[in-house]
Design an enzyme around this catalytic site. Structure first.
Site, PDB file in Angstrom:
ATOM      1  N   HIS A 130      -1.217  -0.168   2.745  1.00 17.32           N
ATOM      2  CA  HIS A 130      -1.910  -0.419   1.622  1.00 17.32           C
ATOM      3  C   HIS A 130      -2.332  -1.777   1.627  1.00 17.32           C
ATOM      4  CE1 HIS A 130      -1.697  -1.324  -2.658  1.00 17.32           C
ATOM      5  NE2 HIS A 130      -1.977  -0.115  -3.130  1.00 17.32           N
ATOM      6  N   ASP A 207       7.431  -1.446   3.720  1.00 21.57           N
ATOM      7  CA  ASP A 207       6.698  -1.246   2.317  1.00 21.57           C
ATOM      8  C   ASP A 207       7.379   0.128   1.717  1.00 21.57           C
ATOM      9  OD1 ASP A 207       5.426  -0.347   0.167  1.00 21.57           O
ATOM     10  OD2 ASP A 207       3.421  -1.045   1.209  1.00 21.57           O
ATOM     11  N   GLN A 210       6.366   3.923  -1.692  1.00 25.98           N
ATOM     12  CA  GLN A 210       6.078   5.366  -1.767  1.00 25.98           C
ATOM     13  C   GLN A 210       7.250   6.136  -1.260  1.00 25.98           C
ATOM     14  OE1 GLN A 210       3.705   6.797  -3.394  1.00 25.98           O
ATOM     15  NE2 GLN A 210       2.157   5.183  -3.455  1.00 25.98           N
ATOM     16  N   LYS A 233       6.808   3.319 -10.041  1.00 26.53           N
ATOM     17  CA  LYS A 233       6.499   4.589  -9.348  1.00 26.53           C
ATOM     18  C   LYS A 233       7.915   5.395  -9.377  1.00 26.53           C
ATOM     19  CE  LYS A 233       3.328   2.263  -5.996  1.00 26.53           C
ATOM     20  NZ  LYS A 233       1.987   2.722  -6.481  1.00 26.53           N
ATOM     21  N   CYS A 372      -6.671   1.841  -2.210  1.00 24.42           N
ATOM     22  CA  CYS A 372      -6.132   0.538  -1.853  1.00 24.42           C
ATOM     23  C   CYS A 372      -5.601   0.725  -0.378  1.00 24.42           C
ATOM     24  CB  CYS A 372      -5.175  -0.135  -2.591  1.00 24.42           C
ATOM     25  SG  CYS A 372      -5.426  -0.589  -4.221  1.00 24.42           S
TER      26      CYS A 372
HETATM   27  N1  7TS Z   1       2.342   0.064  -1.060  1.00 26.23           N
HETATM   28  C1  7TS Z   1       2.035   1.224  -1.171  1.00 26.23           C
HETATM   29  C2  7TS Z   1       2.417   2.190   0.145  1.00 26.23           C
HETATM   30  C3  7TS Z   1       1.645   1.588  -2.276  1.00 26.23           C
HETATM   31  O1  7TS Z   1       1.214   3.111  -2.414  1.00 26.23           O
HETATM   32  C4  7TS Z   1       1.376   0.901  -3.335  1.00 26.23           C
HETATM   33  C5  7TS Z   1       0.683   1.089  -4.604  1.00 26.23           C
HETATM   34  C6  7TS Z   1       1.666  -0.603  -3.386  1.00 26.23           C
HETATM   35  C7  7TS Z   1       2.196  -1.104  -2.284  1.00 26.23           C
HETATM   36  C8  7TS Z   1       1.663  -1.562  -4.210  1.00 26.23           C
HETATM   37  O2  7TS Z   1       2.587  -1.263  -5.365  1.00 26.23           O
HETATM   38  P1  7TS Z   1       2.584  -2.418  -6.571  1.00 26.23           P
HETATM   39  O3  7TS Z   1       3.721  -1.669  -7.372  1.00 26.23           O
HETATM   40  O4  7TS Z   1       2.752  -3.559  -6.037  1.00 26.23           O
HETATM   41  O5  7TS Z   1       1.190  -2.316  -7.165  1.00 26.23           O
HETATM   42  N2  7TS Z   1      -0.036   2.425  -4.464  1.00 26.23           N
HETATM   43  C9  7TS Z   1      -0.924   2.639  -5.358  1.00 26.23           C
HETATM   44  C10 7TS Z   1      -1.706   3.896  -5.199  1.00 26.23           C
HETATM   45  O6  7TS Z   1      -1.513   4.512  -4.178  1.00 26.23           O
HETATM   46  N3  7TS Z   1      -2.541   4.201  -6.432  1.00 26.23           N
HETATM   47  O7  7TS Z   1      -2.105   3.258  -7.505  1.00 26.23           O
HETATM   48  C11 7TS Z   1      -1.306   2.456  -6.623  1.00 26.23           C
END
Ligand code: 7TS
Length: 414
Positions: A130, A207, A210, A233, A372
């Site tokens: 990501h 990371d 997910q 999430k 992303c």
């Molecule tokens: N890493 C992964 C694998 C992700 O899917 C996401 C967010 C992030 C990092 C970032 O997370 P945040 O909470 O810091 O924003 N992914 C997504 C997505 O797949 N669609 O919207 C956000």
């Protein structure tokens, strides 16, 4: 010892916990929420815990000696302990509250990266990251003159581990890797990957954005020096995430942000840092959000991460089976054995945004775009994909509605 009772997973009962799932998005059109990889919906337990905190407690933490301040501090620290236990972390001192996964990774890049990396050092990432686990390292690489290497993704959406073994010989200082891809759904075999990285002398950062929402993460079984994830999430609120970090590393790292809370003592020209984890939590934190995050992990634990994983696996298998029967539709990523509940796909000659827009008119929420993970899309020569992401409250009937919706899209463009 009594055997653990295996209860059935009643998805309709689970759905009753999520008020938003009963709404209609357009008159007579009920919501079918297939966008949980972007953010999950929230159960009543989380909404109630946060509103009860504001109604009955609400004070700043770690500073007041009055009753409300004590209760707020307890609520915040108790959430930290429950989240640490949720991933089986040895100690809650190793669990830092941040705003989200993105901030957790930036914390490592700014603090550990600036202190311990120098020009010419190599950072090894993967092609399926990501942007949150790419851009902070690109920024650091241009500041410190570092080299970035990438473990390639194979056409079927797996990491090329033979090339990985070769790349380790170049002596990377850090391996930054996603536990589960938000596009391919690939769950990377981290146990061995991380052991190999450690054997090659690299610091490891995972990371887990997910992963933590969907299956049991046991940090004691992973050679992860850092592990990041976000509450939103996994049934919790936005605005809070965590960084797990190994104590010896966190202790050696300089603070990230300066201000109140992260200090033990301040003089006009100097300061002494606070103990872990407070050293990395400058300023008034997201207290109600921590309370909500604690309620979210309680909720997930009560359902049982094993049950959640089993439900999602069966549902994802069903979705892949049905989607594969549609002509001109292509699914990204590996087979179900190596995949979590993320199904990104494209339909020949129909743009992903058109797919998402027509599905929306049927009440079906999916995401369209590069999610992303633009370099990954570039690798597959795709400007965009549509993505259905499944979670603990989704049903086979909803997958059937998605399939009907896609047939409608195809008919419109036929
Ligand atoms: N890493 C992964 C694998 C992700 O899917 C996401 C967010 C992030 C990092 C970032 O997370 P945040 O909470 O810091 O924003 N992914 C997504 C997505 O797949 N669609 O919207 C956000």
């Amino acid at each position: 010892m009594a055997a653990k009772k295996i209860t059935g997973y009643d998805v309709n009962k689970v759905r009753e916990d999520f008020p938003v799932l009963t709404r209609e998005v357009y008159p007579g059109v009920p919501l079918i929420y297939l966008d949980s990889a972007a953010t999950s919906q929230k159960p009543k337990a989380v909404i109630k815990a946060m509103s009860a905190y504001y109604q009955d407690t609400n004070a700043n933490i770690h500073r007041g000696i009055h009753k409300l301040a004590e209760e707020a501090t307890y609520a915040y620290e108790s959430a930290r302990e429950r989240i640490a236990a949720f991933i089986n972390a040895p100690s809650s001192e190793e669990l830092i509250f941040t705003r989200n996964t993105t901030e957790s990774i930036n914390l490592v890049a700014y603090s550990w990266g600036r202190a311990f990396l120098k020009a010419g050092d190599r950072i090894l990432l993967t092609e399926m990251e990501h942007h949150s686990n790419l851009v902070p390292w690109q920024m650091l690489a241009s500041e410190l003159d570092l080299e970035l290497d990438f473990i390639p993704v194979t056409p079927d959406g797996l990491l090329d581990l033979d090339i990985y073994e070769q790349q380790l010989k170049k002596g990377p200082k850090l391996l930054g890797i996603t536990h589960m891809s938000n596009v391919l759904g690939t769950v990377n075999p981290l146990e061995q990957i991380l052991l190999d990285a450690k054997a090659a002398g690299a610091v490891t950062l995972v990371d887990g954005a997910q992963a933590a929402p969907h299956f049991q993460v046991d940090i004691s079984k992973l050679a992860a020096d850092f592990y990041a994830f976000s509450a939103h999430k996994m049934c919790g609120p936005t605005g809070i995430g965590v960084l797990f970090g190994k104590k010896d590393l966190l202790e050696k790292m300089p603070p990230f942000l300066g201000g109140g809370e992260m200090i033990k003592r301040v003089e006009l020209r100097s300061f002494k840092t606070n103990d872990l984890p407070h050293k990395f939590e400058a300023g008034t934190p997201a207290i109600a959000e921590a309370v909500g995050f604690g309620a979210a992990v309680d909720y997930l634990s009560e359902l049982g991460m094993d049950q959640i994983e089993r439900h999602e696996r069966s549902l994802t298998g069903y979705a892949i089976e049905k989607l594969s029967q549609i002509s001109d539709l292509h699914i990204l990523g590996p087979d179900i054995e190596e995949k979590g509940g993320v199904v990104a796909f494209y339909i020949k000659d129909i743009h992903a945004h058109d797919v998402a827009q027509i599905l929306d008119s049927e009440g079906i929420a999916v995401r369209a775009g590069h999610h992303c993970a633009q370099p990954l899309h570039t690798k597959f020569d795709l400007p965009a994909t549509s993505r259905a992401s499944l979670y603990l409250y989704n049903t086979r009937e909803e997958v059937d509605r998605l399939i009907d919706g896609i047939h409608k899209v195809k008919n419109i463009f036929a």
